[in-house]
Design an enzyme around this catalytic site. Structure first.
Site, PDB file in Angstrom:
ATOM      1  N   ARG A 195     -72.552   8.775  30.964  1.00  0.00           N
ATOM      2  CA  ARG A 195     -73.008   8.571  29.583  1.00  0.00           C
ATOM      3  C   ARG A 195     -72.116   9.284  28.567  1.00  0.00           C
ATOM      4  NH1 ARG A 195     -74.836   5.645  32.508  1.00  0.00           N
ATOM      5  NH2 ARG A 195     -76.989   5.065  32.894  1.00  0.00           N
ATOM      6  N   GLU A 227     -80.209  10.832  25.609  1.00  0.00           N
ATOM      7  CA  GLU A 227     -79.316   9.708  25.852  1.00  0.00           C
ATOM      8  C   GLU A 227     -79.161   8.886  24.589  1.00  0.00           C
ATOM      9  OE1 GLU A 227     -79.127   5.889  28.873  1.00  0.00           O
ATOM     10  OE2 GLU A 227     -79.569   7.878  29.670  1.00  0.00           O
ATOM     11  N   SER A 262     -83.897   4.376  27.902  1.00  0.00           N
ATOM     12  CA  SER A 262     -84.117   5.735  28.412  1.00  0.00           C
ATOM     13  C   SER A 262     -83.800   6.754  27.325  1.00  0.00           C
ATOM     14  CB  SER A 262     -83.224   5.995  29.626  1.00  0.00           C
ATOM     15  OG  SER A 262     -83.591   5.152  30.695  1.00  0.00           O
TER      16      SER A 262
END
Length: 300
Positions: free
Chosen positions: A173, A294, A224
């Site tokens: 990420r 995130e 998420s």
């Protein structure tokens, strides 16, 4: 000439545009200007005008990974998903694609051309640019696995260059673009592989059914909320603390998937932030782990 009229020379312009219309959370105040540049040259000029006016600007894709603040944004939102959305496939699996292209659409088109490599992205509701920025991933794959180079506007004078994947610092990420907010992703060259169209379609269909069964897709959300800590699942930690279903204002930790915060009743950004901070405190207290967001916080 006022700024609106100058901007209109280079793109489609909306004034006082609610960001809640452009984020999958359906949350966000109004942007002073929301602009769709018509091409690369126009984009360069819009940024130059913003700098001339000392006005902040922010690139938007589909708004699928952004928590925008409730207050108005006294700046320019530049959206690439209207005009920067062309792509081409070559026989060897090379895919050259503009940054505003829907990653879901691209995955579908790759399947139709019999190319494998984008199946993991077939349920990610963002643009190519956003997916590269976050190194989006699922099902043990991510953008780093298929990106070979990225076309970037990174000079003060609007100069553009191709940057090879080895220079992009891809990790879980993460990409180098998160450390260079002034760099603008314009496109990329992906490398896909030849596959069986029916097998690719079947895999994408199976994963779509899995998402429907496991994710709260019937509510506005940003996917998420937290990154998974090393060797852990964020949803499992949250669930073990009994926080599934916890609600603050109009925001709620999903009963279906504990790493999703959903907008159940006209939630404000402050409701989501309060839930985020609650989860982070409780996980830190119980496990000594720092849960990292995130989603991107903007204008907060």
């Amino acid at each position: 000439m006022e700024l609106k009229n100058r901007l209109m020379q280079y793109g489609d312009v909306e004034c006082g545009e609610p960001l809640c219309k452009h984020t999958t959370f359906r949350i966000g105040g109004k942007a002073k200007y929301y602009v769709y540049p018509k091409n690369e040259l126009c984009l360069s000029r819009i940024i130059a005008l913003a700098k001339e006016e000392r006005m902040p600007y922010k690139l938007f894709g589909k708004g699928s990974n952004i928590l925008a603040g409730d207050q108005d944004y006294d700046g320019i939102i530049i959206a690439l998903d209207r005009y920067f959305n062309e792509f081409s496939f070559e026989e060897d699996g090379t895919c050259v694609v503009q940054a505003g292209t829907s990653i879901i659409l691209l995955a579908q088109e790759a399947m139709k051309h019999g190319f494998s490599g984008l199946e993991f992205a077939s349920g990610i509701p963002g643009t190519l640019g956003g997916a590269i920025f976050m190194n989006a991933g699922a099902y043990k794959s991510d953008m780093a696995a298929i990106v070979r180079e990225v076309y970037v506007m990174c000079g003060e004078d609007g100069a553009c260059e191709w940057k090879p994947a080895e220079e992009l610092a891809f990790s879980y990420r993460h990409s180098i673009f998160q450390k260079h907010p002034d760099w603008i992703i314009l496109g990329a060259r992906l490398q896909l592989t030849k596959g069986d169209q029916d097998e690719i379609r079947a895999l994408m269909d199976a994963r779509r059914q899995r998402r429907i069964a496991s994710q709260p897709l019937n509510y506005p959300c940003a996917g998420s909320i937290f990154r998974n800590p090393q060797d852990q699942f964020a949803w499992k930690l949250i669930e073990e603390l009994g926080l599934r279903g916890k609600q603050i204002g109009g925001a709620c930790i999903s009963e279906k998937h504990a790493n999703f915060i959903i907008n159940v009743d006209h939630a404000r950004a402050e409701d989501v932030v309060a839930l985020i901070e609650l989860v982070q405190r409780e996980v830190k207290k119980a496990y000594g782990l720092e849960l990292i967001l995130e989603v991107e916080r903007f204008n907060l």
